[in-house]
Design an enzyme around this catalytic site. Structure first.
Site, PDB file in Angstrom:
ATOM      1  CG  HIS A 136     -12.269   0.364   9.231  1.00 35.31           C
ATOM      2  ND1 HIS A 136     -12.409   1.713   9.067  1.00 35.31           N
ATOM      3  CD2 HIS A 136     -11.694   0.189  10.446  1.00 35.31           C
ATOM      4  CE1 HIS A 136     -11.930   2.342  10.136  1.00 35.31           C
ATOM      5  NE2 HIS A 136     -11.501   1.440  10.986  1.00 35.31           N
TER       6      HIS A 136
ATOM      7  CE  LYS B  32      -3.456  -2.537  -0.508  1.00 36.02           C
ATOM      8  NZ  LYS B  32      -4.070  -2.614  -1.848  1.00 36.02           N
TER       9      LYS B  32
ATOM     10  NE  ARG C 220     -10.082  -7.199  -4.032  1.00 33.93           N
ATOM     11  CZ  ARG C 220     -11.063  -6.464  -3.544  1.00 33.93           C
ATOM     12  NH1 ARG C 220     -12.234  -6.409  -4.166  1.00 33.93           N
ATOM     13  NH2 ARG C 220     -10.921  -5.748  -2.446  1.00 33.93           N
TER      14      ARG C 220
ATOM     15  CD  GLU D 125      -4.498   6.443   4.433  1.00 34.75           C
ATOM     16  OE1 GLU D 125      -4.032   5.588   3.685  1.00 34.75           O
ATOM     17  OE2 GLU D 125      -5.719   6.606   4.652  1.00 34.75           O
TER      18      GLU D 125
END
Lengths: 73, 449
Positions: B234, B116, B291, B199
């Site tokens: 989430h 990521k 995907r 983040e």
């Protein structure tokens, strides 16, 4: 001394026991982690006390509301 | 087109792909674990092979077992679905090396987007807007320093994978150090690496993502956006397209720009660019999923494009112009609700038998599921039991239709999150289109009241 039983909130499997017998725990402490459907759900105690006994072991299947540990409070 | 395709997945994903293969006249090979031997979609596949025991590591994640079926059936394509091995670049490379086409982006894209923080660096270089974040954290001290720079609250995220798994918030330094330990353990377990990064945690952002379709000849376009802001832990629960209460040009501009970036990068096959939308702050890149997405159905409903078929055609070498029309238009509004086997307030898993399972039917109602009455929801896999997808002329019509469809859905034997979804559909913010990722908490509060 009074005893309090910790119950499983869900059906699943015991992934990890993270506390030990004899540990002093306080409200909100995590004592084990259950897993089900790709989720890890920590089991927290909701009172202060000492862990007297675990009624399940790592890898055991548990059902909702099953007693999984005993605290001395 | 492909002759025979192995469907390396289970549940609603497998059922959906088998149907798409059938529509294309391609033979399908289903795989199943011992726990799924009675799954209803197995009968619809051309053939079905058991690949091992219930635990994912011993079946759906067992690369050797799956490659063995590819070899034995002489399949010329493999569709990985979503989850399991869908974004595993080593597996994709092994499939390709065996002479079978991996129906998805090239292994190098799975690898590039799979890590990521590296993906963020790459996309940033190509001009994708980003919120502030850290590199992979070496230790607690580095984490504290990074958090000071970004500003609390922060979100700890695994670098090795996404999908909302293993993310933990921290509001101060003490909490950060405590949560880091847990986040590393979860990351290690879910993605095989304990690497995490930070983040900035936005308080009430919207999750808006762009569906991309690319070919093997350097062309990429988008199929607009989906709003997936209603999430619990989430994980997405309600997804819709188009995104409500936003001017079309405000969404189409970043979508066009994302398609431009993928074209310049030479990306192939389908993918989804996930962003957090922060009002004035605009759309900030979160991650790219290489995907098929669980929520692809809402895009299919508003565009009329079969995304699974598009994916197969792209993998087979079709040019984008032969995969879909150049000017796709948005028609009406579509909403998907994910029906999970879980307690509607505590969101805890509720596996068990499906004594009664009667999905709703009707015009503009589509139910994608891998289960049937008499089946069992086992604790081995994710809790998704059905996707209820509705399509109507406008958003209000779609909200009403979804509510009616869920009222009709009869499920007995397990707890489901349908009461949570119904409460969300009545929530004032949701109805007005003022959705945000904290909405689920408001809904739970009103359910408890």
């Amino acid at each position: 001394m009074a005893e309090e039983r910790v119950r499983s909130e869900m059906t699943g499997k015991v992934w990890k026991i993270i506390a030990s017998v004899g540990d002093e725990v306080s409200d909100g402490d995590e004592i084990m982690i259950l897993e089900s459907m790709k989720m890890e759900i920590p089991v927290m105690v909701d009172t202060d006390g000492t862990i007297k006994e675990f009624l399940v072991g790592e890898g055991d299947e548990v059902t909702e509301d099953q007693e999984i540990a005993v605290l001395e409070v | 087109m492909f002759e025979k395709v192995v469907v390396a997945n289970r549940g609603a994903a497998a059922a959906r792909i088998i149907r798409a293969l059938d529509d294309l006249g391609v033979k399908s090979v289903a795989l199943y674990s011992e726990a799924d031997e009675n799954a209803p979609y197995l009968a619809e596949a051309g053939e079905a092979h058991c690949i091992g025991r219930a635990a994912p590591a011993e079946s759906y994640l067992d690369q050797d077992a799956i490659l063995d079926v590819v070899k034995r059936t002489a399949a010329d394509g493999l569709h990985p679905g979503y989850g399991f091995l869908a974004e595993n670049h080593e597996f994709a490379a092994r499939v390709e090396a065996s002479g079978c086409r991996f129906i998805g982006p090239a292994p190098r894209w799975l690898e590039a987007m799979g890590h990521k923080t590296r993906a963020r660096d790459m996309m940033k270089e190509h001009g994708m807007p980003m919120g502030s974040s850290s590199d992979v954290l070496r230790d607690d001290e580095a984490a504290l320093a990074a958090a000071e720079e970004i500003g609390f609250p922060v979100l700890i995220k695994p670098a090795g994978g996404g999908g909302g798994i293993g993310m933990l918030p921290a509001r101060d330094g003490e909490q950060l150090v405590k949560m880091l330990k847990r986040a590393r353990s979860m990351a290690e377990r879910s993605f095989g690496t304990a690497e995490v990064y930070l983040e900035r945690l936005l308080e009430q952002p919207r999750h808006i993502e762009f569906q991309m379709v690319a070919d093997e000849h350097g062309n990429a376009r988008h199929l607009f956006e989906r709003d997936c802001s209603v999430q619990r832990r989430h994980q997405k629960v309600i997804e819709e397209a188009p995104a409500p209460a936003l001017a079309r040009e405000a969404v189409v501009r970043p979508a066009d720009s994302a398609a431009g970036i993928l074209t310049r990068m030479g990306y192939n096959n389908i993918g989804t660019i996930e962003t957090l939308y922060d009002g004035d702050g605009g759309f900030n890149f979160l991650e790219m999923n290489t995907r098929l997405q669980v929520e692809h159905g809402v895009t299919e409903e508003i565009t009329g494009i079969d995304i699974v078929a598009a994916q197969m055609k792209s993998a087979y070498g079709y040019r984008l112009d032969d995969i879909m029309p150049e000017n796709v238009e948005v028609s009406g509004h579509s909403i998907q609700a994910r029906v999970y086997a879980e307690d509607p307030i505590k969101f805890l898993p509720s596996p068990g038998p499906l004594h009664v399972f009667r999905p709703p039917h009707g015009d503009g109602i589509r139910v994608d599921t891998g289960f049937a009455e008499g089946g069992t929801i086992t604790p081995y896999y994710d809790p998704l039991i059905a996707k209820v997808i509705v399509h109507a002329g406008d958003r209000n019509g779609a909200v009403r239709k979804l509510g009616d469809a869920l009222d009709e859905f009869e499920i007995e034997g397990i707890k489901t999150n349908i009461p949570f979804i119904q409460e969300t559909l009545k929530n004032e913010s949701f109805v007005s289109g003022a959705v945000h990722t904290g909405l689920a908490e408001e809904v739970v509060a009103s359910l408890k009241a």
